[in-house]
Enzyme design. Structure first.
Site, mmCIF file in Angstrom:
data_model
loop_
_atom_site.group_PDB
_atom_site.id
_atom_site.type_symbol
_atom_site.label_atom_id
_atom_site.label_comp_id
_atom_site.label_asym_id
_atom_site.label_seq_id
_atom_site.Cartn_x
_atom_site.Cartn_y
_atom_site.Cartn_z
ATOM 1 N N CYS A 101 33.890 26.337 55.038
ATOM 2 C CA CYS A 101 35.104 25.638 54.590
ATOM 3 C C CYS A 101 34.925 24.123 54.556
ATOM 4 O O CYS A 101 35.722 23.421 53.938
ATOM 5 C CB CYS A 101 36.290 25.999 55.482
ATOM 6 S SG CYS A 101 36.607 27.753 55.521
ATOM 7 N N HIS A 151 41.789 20.642 54.797
ATOM 8 C CA HIS A 151 41.434 22.028 54.478
ATOM 9 C C HIS A 151 42.653 22.914 54.710
ATOM 10 O O HIS A 151 43.384 22.755 55.691
ATOM 11 C CB HIS A 151 40.266 22.468 55.368
ATOM 12 C CG HIS A 151 39.958 23.925 55.267
ATOM 13 N ND1 HIS A 151 39.802 24.561 54.053
ATOM 14 C CD2 HIS A 151 39.807 24.889 56.222
ATOM 15 C CE1 HIS A 151 39.546 25.840 54.272
ATOM 16 N NE2 HIS A 151 39.552 26.066 55.571
ATOM 17 N N ASN A 199 43.474 30.464 52.044
ATOM 18 C CA ASN A 199 42.281 29.704 52.422
ATOM 19 C C ASN A 199 41.172 29.989 51.408
ATOM 20 O O ASN A 199 40.629 31.089 51.380
ATOM 21 C CB ASN A 199 41.865 30.119 53.839
ATOM 22 C CG ASN A 199 40.625 29.396 54.332
ATOM 23 O OD1 ASN A 199 39.928 28.731 53.559
ATOM 24 N ND2 ASN A 199 40.339 29.539 55.613
HETATM 25 O O1 UT7 Z 1 38.859 28.188 57.315
HETATM 26 C C1 UT7 Z 1 38.197 28.110 58.546
HETATM 27 C C2 UT7 Z 1 39.103 28.017 59.622
HETATM 28 N N1 UT7 Z 1 39.913 29.211 59.749
HETATM 29 C C3 UT7 Z 1 40.940 29.108 60.504
HETATM 30 O O2 UT7 Z 1 41.169 28.001 60.943
HETATM 31 C C4 UT7 Z 1 41.785 30.309 60.873
HETATM 32 C C5 UT7 Z 1 42.349 30.003 62.215
HETATM 33 N N2 UT7 Z 1 43.189 31.046 62.821
HETATM 34 C C6 UT7 Z 1 44.431 31.299 62.384
HETATM 35 O O3 UT7 Z 1 44.878 30.804 61.369
HETATM 36 C C7 UT7 Z 1 45.283 32.179 63.263
HETATM 37 O O4 UT7 Z 1 44.645 32.353 64.500
HETATM 38 C C8 UT7 Z 1 45.609 33.560 62.653
HETATM 39 C C9 UT7 Z 1 46.549 33.410 61.471
HETATM 40 C C10 UT7 Z 1 44.337 34.241 62.218
HETATM 41 C C11 UT7 Z 1 46.316 34.418 63.697
HETATM 42 O O5 UT7 Z 1 47.466 33.752 64.184
HETATM 43 P P1 UT7 Z 1 47.687 33.612 65.755
HETATM 44 O O6 UT7 Z 1 48.977 32.954 65.943
HETATM 45 O O7 UT7 Z 1 46.484 32.912 66.311
HETATM 46 O O8 UT7 Z 1 47.799 35.104 66.231
HETATM 47 P P2 UT7 Z 1 46.880 35.889 67.283
HETATM 48 O O9 UT7 Z 1 45.453 35.948 66.868
HETATM 49 O O10 UT7 Z 1 47.176 35.335 68.634
HETATM 50 O O11 UT7 Z 1 47.477 37.345 67.174
HETATM 51 C C12 UT7 Z 1 48.829 37.609 67.448
HETATM 52 C C13 UT7 Z 1 49.138 39.043 67.120
HETATM 53 C C14 UT7 Z 1 48.091 40.067 67.535
HETATM 54 O O12 UT7 Z 1 48.757 41.195 68.020
HETATM 55 P P3 UT7 Z 1 48.791 41.506 69.610
HETATM 56 O O13 UT7 Z 1 47.348 41.630 70.000
HETATM 57 O O14 UT7 Z 1 49.459 40.285 70.202
HETATM 58 O O15 UT7 Z 1 49.573 42.740 69.682
HETATM 59 C C15 UT7 Z 1 47.428 40.434 66.225
HETATM 60 O O16 UT7 Z 1 46.923 41.745 66.237
HETATM 61 O O17 UT7 Z 1 49.302 39.195 65.690
HETATM 62 C C16 UT7 Z 1 48.569 40.335 65.273
HETATM 63 N N3 UT7 Z 1 48.169 40.170 63.888
HETATM 64 C C17 UT7 Z 1 48.923 40.566 62.862
HETATM 65 N N4 UT7 Z 1 50.114 41.153 62.793
HETATM 66 C C18 UT7 Z 1 50.623 41.404 61.574
HETATM 67 C C19 UT7 Z 1 47.025 39.610 63.436
HETATM 68 N N5 UT7 Z 1 47.029 39.634 62.086
HETATM 69 C C20 UT7 Z 1 48.187 40.220 61.705
HETATM 70 C C21 UT7 Z 1 48.759 40.534 60.471
HETATM 71 N N6 UT7 Z 1 49.980 41.115 60.439
HETATM 72 N N7 UT7 Z 1 48.144 40.235 59.303
#
Ligand code: UT7
Length: 328
Positions: free
Chosen positions: A113, A255, A285
């Protein structure tokens, strides 16, 4: 003194729009979750006949038109991508062929990225050393082809697209003021597509069974937190290097990985939100394409003016991150 000026910008996206509602049918997710946790409503994905090189060519032609230059004016073509059209030759060579830019040297830059910022640093250094005068830099990606459509943690995040700039060395104070690049290879496992290369060849049964050729992000939250800190640091390095204050900045093009990352960066740098470009809702993204795609949209909608101080900043797999300060 010669500086690297951006003479023209362009961008291109596939025509097919993939909305959150369609993803609800593929994995256990919801439009509400995706919108509130990422800010993404839709993204573009390639159809048959579209690939990284075709998107790059469309974006490049628009940037050349905006710069009022011809492909034969180009000395160097750089394509920042982690989704090349072929393992080899470089997508930059395919682009050279498509454009008929027969005078140019051509190579790809791989920094996920952060690829566009890395490519800008490469171009800027070639221009300032006098080796090349006119450079085409394109960030182009088709991440939809690396997406595991059964993994809800990642499949909602990415999209396809391309953004291009035509760069030229010119005298005067306008142009690229600085580039700052950083990497932390010890964290490569945070964001990767581990299969499909020589370590885990695409021909091995485990690669296909475990979908190792697709994007893996085992700890998205850690990537999120690191991205905010790293992009903040890269912006501060750019300002310090140029003896500038945050109040001197007119436009920031970050980004586009997550709207909440952009908001956190805006808050931590005490930036007025209207100075920060965000188009993630429509594109998701797009990796190396995200900064030049957002920059082109900002230029074409009149958000960037002559003399503005523009800050580009990115973070991605590698880990890699970096910034560029530009006097427009
Ligand atoms: O381009 C390079 C850089 N990339 C990035 O910077 C991406 C960085 N990361 C993110 O944008 C975020 O971490 C995510 C969008 C990927 C996830 O958001 P988050 O607030 O960090 O959520 P999390 O990983 O703490 O997960 C929270 C919950 C989990 O469920 P449990 O384990 O708490 O029950 C996930 O399984 O959200 C769940 N989850 C979803 N639920 C519904 C993860 N993806 C989804 C989904 N729909 N698509």
């Amino acid at each position: 003194m010669e500086r690297t000026r951006i003479l023209g910008t362009g961008s291109a996206v596939p025509s097919r729009i993939l909305r959150n509602a369609e993803l609800e049918k593929l994995v256990d997710t919801s439009d509400e979750w995706i919108t509130s946790r990422t800010g993404i409503s839709e993204r573009r994905v390639c159809s048959a006949g579209e690939d990284t090189a075709t998107l790059a060519e469309q974006a490049a032609l628009k940037a050349l038109e905006a710069a009022a230059l011809d492909p034969m004016d180009l000395d160097l073509i750089l394509v920042a991508t982690i989704t090349p059209a072929m393992p080899f030759p470089a997508t930059a060579c395919l682009l050279q062929d498509g454009l008929g830019a027969r005078r140019a040297a051509a190579l790809d830059v791989s920094a996920a990225c952060s690829g566009f910022i890395y490519g800008l640093a490469v171009a800027d250094n070639f221009i300032r050393t006098g080796m090349y005068r006119t450079v085409l830099l394109v960030g182009a990606e088709t991440l939809s082809l690396l997406t595991d459509w059964s993994d809800r943690n990642t499949c909602v995040l990415f999209g396809d697209g391309a953004g291009a700039v035509v760069l030229q060395g010119q005298r005067g104070g306008r142009g690229v003021l600085s580039t700052h690049l950083y990497s932390d290879g010890s964290q490569w496992g945070l964001l990767m597509a581990p299969g499909g290369g020589s370590r885990h060849p695409i021909s091995s049964p485990e690669v296909l069974a475990q979908r190792l050729n697709t994007i893996k992000m085992p700890n998205g939250n850690e990537v999120f937190r690191t991205a905010v800190r790293a992009m903040e640091d890269a912006c501060i390095s750019a300002l310090k290097h140029n003896h500038l204050e945050i109040s001197d900045v007119d436009v920031v093009v970050p980004h586009q990985a997550n709207a909440r990352i952009i908001q956190a960066l805006t808050y931590r740098l005490s930036l007025p939100p209207e100075k920060v470009i965000a188009n993630i809702a429509r594109h998701g993204n797009t990796s190396a394409a995200s900064v030049p795609l957002a920059l082109d949209e900002a230029v074409r909608t009149g958000k960037v003016h002559d003399g503005n101080l523009v800050l580009l900043v990115a973070f991605g797999g590698g880990l890699t991150w970096g910034s560029a300060a530009i006097r427009w």
